[in-house]
Design a protein around this motif. Structure first.
Motif, PDB file in Angstrom:
ATOM      1  N   GLY A 153      28.573  18.057  31.702  1.00 26.99           N
ATOM      2  CA  GLY A 153      29.634  17.187  31.209  1.00 26.99           C
ATOM      3  C   GLY A 153      29.845  17.340  29.708  1.00 26.99           C
ATOM      4  N   GLU A 154      28.754  17.499  28.969  1.00 25.61           N
ATOM      5  CA  GLU A 154      28.882  17.703  27.528  1.00 25.61           C
ATOM      6  C   GLU A 154      29.561  19.033  27.219  1.00 25.61           C
ATOM      7  OE1 GLU A 154      25.043  17.092  25.738  1.00 25.61           O
ATOM      8  OE2 GLU A 154      24.928  15.031  26.487  1.00 25.61           O
ATOM      9  N   ILE A 188      37.172  20.531  26.021  1.00 26.76           N
ATOM     10  CA  ILE A 188      38.338  19.674  25.791  1.00 26.76           C
ATOM     11  C   ILE A 188      38.560  19.484  24.295  1.00 26.76           C
ATOM     12  CG2 ILE A 188      39.204  17.302  26.056  1.00 26.76           C
ATOM     13  CD1 ILE A 188      37.786  17.370  28.863  1.00 26.76           C
ATOM     14  N   GLY A 189      37.481  19.286  23.549  1.00 24.84           N
ATOM     15  CA  GLY A 189      37.597  19.152  22.101  1.00 24.84           C
ATOM     16  C   GLY A 189      38.076  20.422  21.437  1.00 24.84           C
ATOM     17  N   ALA A 190      37.535  21.558  21.865  1.00 26.02           N
ATOM     18  CA  ALA A 190      37.929  22.838  21.273  1.00 26.02           C
ATOM     19  C   ALA A 190      39.393  23.157  21.565  1.00 26.02           C
ATOM     20  CB  ALA A 190      37.030  23.963  21.791  1.00 26.02           C
ATOM     21  N   TRP A 201      34.784  26.831  19.050  1.00 25.57           N
ATOM     22  CA  TRP A 201      34.048  27.147  20.269  1.00 25.57           C
ATOM     23  C   TRP A 201      32.552  27.193  20.060  1.00 25.57           C
ATOM     24  CZ3 TRP A 201      35.924  27.359  25.183  1.00 25.57           C
ATOM     25  CH2 TRP A 201      37.297  27.170  25.309  1.00 25.57           C
ATOM     26  N   SER A 202      32.065  27.068  18.825  1.00 31.58           N
ATOM     27  CA  SER A 202      30.613  27.094  18.603  1.00 31.58           C
ATOM     28  C   SER A 202      29.935  25.912  19.293  1.00 31.58           C
ATOM     29  CB  SER A 202      30.286  27.118  17.110  1.00 31.58           C
ATOM     30  OG  SER A 202      30.734  25.931  16.478  1.00 31.58           O
ATOM     31  N   ASP A 203      30.610  24.747  19.336  1.00 30.32           N
ATOM     32  CA  ASP A 203      30.046  23.606  20.063  1.00 30.32           C
ATOM     33  C   ASP A 203      29.976  23.908  21.556  1.00 30.32           C
ATOM     34  OD1 ASP A 203      29.784  22.138  17.725  1.00 30.32           O
ATOM     35  OD2 ASP A 203      31.657  21.027  18.024  1.00 30.32           O
ATOM     36  N   GLU A 242      26.617  23.956  23.888  1.00 33.44           N
ATOM     37  CA  GLU A 242      26.507  23.121  25.090  1.00 33.44           C
ATOM     38  C   GLU A 242      26.249  23.961  26.336  1.00 33.44           C
ATOM     39  OE1 GLU A 242      26.029  20.040  25.045  1.00 33.44           O
ATOM     40  OE2 GLU A 242      26.727  19.522  23.039  1.00 33.44           O
ATOM     41  N   VAL A 243      26.869  25.129  26.415  1.00 38.40           N
ATOM     42  CA  VAL A 243      26.601  26.018  27.554  1.00 38.40           C
ATOM     43  C   VAL A 243      25.143  26.488  27.515  1.00 38.40           C
ATOM     44  CG1 VAL A 243      27.153  28.256  28.593  1.00 38.40           C
ATOM     45  CG2 VAL A 243      28.994  26.696  27.930  1.00 38.40           C
TER      46      VAL A 243
END
Length: 120
Positions: free
Chosen positions: A43-44, A50-52, A66-68, A72-73
């Motif tokens: 989910g994170e 969604i944020g990116a 996309w670093s976040d 998360e992946v």
């Protein structure tokens, strides 16, 4: 699995097993919570996408980062490996190899047969 990766995953699994053992959780309760943790991490990762993409109308649009998502992946992968190790402590690495081979056989084209040598 790379030996240093495997050692780290095994150490993390032992750490979480010890913690949950101290709480008096059964193995099945521990596995259930670990799979729920995997769902939380997934989910994170979705939230980071969604944020990116800036597709949440309730939030100010921020340029894609996309670093976040990458982080998360990675959390999803690590949590999944720890879950598998906790559920299959004796053969997690071998089981993962078998599953990967099975998925590869299912989704990847078969390797081309070597060409027959031509007579000259």
């Amino acid at each position: 699995m790379n030996p240093s990766v495997r050692q780290t995953i095994e150490a993390l699994a032992r750490h979480f097993d010890d913690h949950d053992d101290q709480l008096g959780l059964t193995p099945h309760e521990q596995w259930t919570l670990q799979v729920l943790k995997l769902a939380e991490e997934t989910g994170e990762a979705a939230q980071a996408v969604i944020g990116a993409r800036g597709t949440n109308p309730r939030k100010k649009h921020i340029p894609a980062d996309w670093s976040d998502v990458h982080a998360e992946v990675a959390d999803v992968v690590i949590t999944g490996l720890v879950a598998l190790q906790r559920m299959r402590p004796d053969d997690a690495a071998a089981y993962l190899r078998e599953q990967l081979a099975s998925k590869a056989e299912k989704f990847l084209p078969a390797p081309a047969a070597p060409a027959e040598p031509r007579a000259v």
